[in-house]
Each structure stands twice: as structure tokens, then as C-alpha cells.
Design an enzyme around this catalytic site. Sequence first.
Site, mmCIF file in Angstrom:
data_model
loop_
_atom_site.group_PDB
_atom_site.id
_atom_site.type_symbol
_atom_site.label_atom_id
_atom_site.label_comp_id
_atom_site.label_asym_id
_atom_site.label_seq_id
_atom_site.Cartn_x
_atom_site.Cartn_y
_atom_site.Cartn_z
ATOM 1 C CD GLU A 184 0.049 -20.782 -64.114
ATOM 2 O OE1 GLU A 184 1.101 -20.698 -63.453
ATOM 3 O OE2 GLU A 184 -0.118 -20.165 -65.188
ATOM 4 C CB CYS A 215 2.165 -22.463 -56.017
ATOM 5 S SG CYS A 215 1.277 -20.956 -56.382
#
Length: 483
Positions: A257, A291
Site C-alpha cells: 500500500e 496517502c
Amino acid sequence: TTQFPSLGNGLPVLETNCYVAGVKVVSEKILEVKSPYDNRVVGTVVLANAAHAQQAIEAALQGGKKLSRYDRFSILDKARQLLVERKDEFAKIISAESGLAIREAIYETGRAHDVLMFAAMESLKDDGDIYSCDISPQGKARKIFTMREPLSLALCITPFNHPLNQVAHKIAPAIAVGTPVILKPSEKTPLTAIKFTELLYEAGLPPYMLSTLLGPTSEIAEPLVKDPRVEIVSFTGSVPVGKRIATTAGYKKVILELGGNDPVIILEDADLDTAVHLAAEGAYRNSGQRCTAVKRILVHEKIKDAFIEKFVEKSKSYLCGDPADPATVVGTVIDEASAIYLETVVNKAVEQGAKVVLGGKRIGALMQPTVITDVPRHADMVMQESFGPLAPILSFTDIDDAIALSNSTAYGLSSGIITNNMQNAIRFIKELKVGTVNINEVPGYRIESSPFGGIKDSGLGVKEGVIEAMKCFTFVKTFSMPW
Ligand code: NAD
């Protein structure tokens, strides 16, 4: 480094240790953890070495009491209760070591609560399927059943930007399926991870199920990534480190990720107040260190000027300062070096023709919420991930242009589209090369159990979120019987 007077949050200096299967690591090597805001020491960690990493593997593989579904539920639910009781303490630790505003840290404890709650609930559900086999001309009177079995050992590596929730998103699903974990949290925010480790032991997690190690990358992270006894590496962090892991991990499952460069795309028909609110929330929350933070604001050229005017006003309400002050909305970024980097990308964009219309200044690790207009499409600020409270605004001419612009970077994590036109919304849902499209929401919108993750440089398309992560930490065994 600039020093500031701090309100402080009343926490004593936390003296912590790494853990090998419930046992505190003893060593000479100590990591000092400093507040990014005023540079005071907020805690220490006794670090681990290569031998501890070996011991952690052996303890996990040796195992111990096998956990029933009810055991796993009880541990996760007890951990959830303990976290509710210690919410304020955890928020203070998060804020002290990361510089995140205390209000963000409190919010994060709520998210981790949800992760534990959903993982507890999911641990009670059966995860099998049944396939009847008499369904084609060559079928038989049999049934095929599936069941999920835990992997023998997971290595979980986490970043600094959500010190508690990132860790919870890896460990809770692993516990829910019974997979032992070696956790390697970020050296920048280790205290929260260690306190959470202790909370899980207290909630009844058998020691073999969790070791938490920090130490030199060459002694801890890299050898563990390569070790064939580790069956899965679940990594959240930057693109360069993620790509390195992809090449060094060898024959094992790898979940990556990675970074993002998410746009919020504001169409001509958008409700302007909604657009302004969501763009600001997306760009500035968590000091822009998510993110899925809004890292590009793409606005239709016809409404650009009106948007900028309102957005600058709104941005002024995001007060930047002492993370311990409840009035602070934007705390520091993770360290002074990161703030210097942000300042540099802003200056570079200005050299390329961009205009700073608000903020742009840095004091120590505090970076002001910064609005930048007329940003060239090829500027580093819009092609790379800048992890901070920057709001670069670019305009587009029509939907084709917006889609091409949005898809023009190496990343593909998430996106937010502001429109009231269903046809246009559907085009973005179909044509953006990203893991998530949120209509009239920030790119970061999710619930903790929904599938989450990116494509392209943002990840391999394997999702996390409690339910998907539980699948990752298991393999599917099938068995069939005459029926
Ligand atoms: P980072 O990649 O620098 O570090 C992440 C972790 O990897 C740390 O624990 C670090 O110690 C460890 N590490 C460093 N070198 C390693 C190596 N060679 N082998 C194994 N592990 C190693 O990331 P960061 O700066 O802590 O976090 C910020 C990044 O994380 C941003 O790019 C952000 O977008 C990304 N992120 C992604 C998601 C997502 O779900 N996609 C979520 C949060 C953050």
C-alpha cells in the site's frame, strides 16, 4: 532546529522496549523519540537486533494456544474496550511523537476503535463457501467446500503518518484470522505502536501472536522481508521502499500500500461551498500526511477564480501551531527535513510560474497550509507526492481534459469528484485509473471494513480494509465430499 514553547500534554517521558513474543527486549541500543514541534524528548525505545528478529520468528512458528473464533473475538473486543478507556492517553502519545494536532489524534483513536470492532465482528463469521458439483453435463453428485487457514507468519511494516491506525489495520485482521505477526513500525512513531502492542497483550493476545521490533533496517526489516519462513509481507509506506520490498521478498505473498497523488476534481456544475469544504479537508487534515490526502485540486476553468477566492478564505481557518493546543487544526509535519522539502517544492513551482496566494512559510517542522495557483502541469508538486498541507490548484477545460490530467501521474490511489451530474460522475468512475472514486467526498473517504488500496505506483491492486486484509492473511483450502 527551531524550538517553541509548548503547552505540553502532561505525558511523562515514555520509556518503552521492543517485544519478542511478550518479552521486553533488553539491549544497549536506545532510540530517542522527539516531538517534531519543540524537539523535546517524548520517549525512548530499547531497540532490537538481528538475534531478536530470529527469536521472534521462532516464537511465532512454535506457536501456542490455538485461538478459537470466540477467543479471537474476545481479544479484539477487549482491546477495543481498553482503547476506549485509554483514548486520551493514546491521542496524546500520537500527537507528541508525530506532531499531529491533538484533535486529529483523537479522531485517529476512533478509527482504530472501528478497526478493532469490525475485526472482532468478522472473526465470528464463517468464511467458507460451498460449490455444488452437479451443475453441468459432466457434473457429479459432490460438493466442494472452502475454508480459510491462517498463514504461519506475517511481517507487517507500517509508516509514520497514522501511528495507531496503520498498525491496527495490519494487526487486527491478522488476529481475527489467527495469523501471528511480527510488527516493524516506523522509527519516527514507535511509541504508539509499542503501547498498542502492550494493550493487545493485556487484552489476552497470546505472546507468540505478536512481536514488535525496531532496529537497524539491515538487522530487522531487510532480513525479515527475505526470510522464507515469513509467509506474507504486508507493507504500507513509500513507493521506493515498497518497490524494493517487491524485489527482495522472494517467494511469498506481498501486499503493498504505497503513496498517492490524489486529485479532487471540481466540475463546472459543482456546489462551490461543498467543493471548497472538501478540497480543504482533503488537503489539510492530518497535516496533509495521508496517502489519500488531496494533493492536486483540479477545477473547471470557468469556476476557477470563484473557487480560489472562497478556498483561500476557507484555508485561513485551518490554524497551524502547537499540536497540543485543542484549537490547532494543522500540527507539524513529521520532521523539519520534511517541512524543508515542502518549502523547496513550493519554491520550485514558483520558479516555474506558480503563485503562492496563501502560506508558503515554514517554521521548524510547522508548514503553513499553502494555496498555490497557476501550477504548471509538469511541476514536481503535481507529478510527485508532496506529503504536507499544500494545495496546488490547476484548471481543466472539459471532462476529457480532467480525466487525462488526473491519470497523468504514476500514482493511482484514490480520487474525489465534485459534481451533481450523474452522467459525468459515471464517466469518472469508469475512466479514472485509481483504486477508489468518491463522488462528492474527499478521496480519503472510506469505512475501516471497506476494500481500500491503489493501482499503478500506489499498489498492486490488492486491497486492504479489515475484510480484504483478513483474506490476505489466510489461504483458501478446499475439500470435497460425495453428496
Ligand atoms: P517509508 O517507506 O519511508 O517507511 C515505511 C516503513 O518502511 C517504515 O517502518 C520504515 O522503517 C520501513 N523501511 C524502510 N526501509 C525499509 C527496507 N529497506 N525494507 C523494509 N522496510 C523498510 O514511508 P513513511 O515515510 O513512513 O510513510 C509515508 C509514505 O507512506 C507515503 O508515501 C504515504 O503515501 C504512504 N502511505 C500509504 C498508504 C496506503 O495505504 N496506500 C497509507 C499511509 C501511508
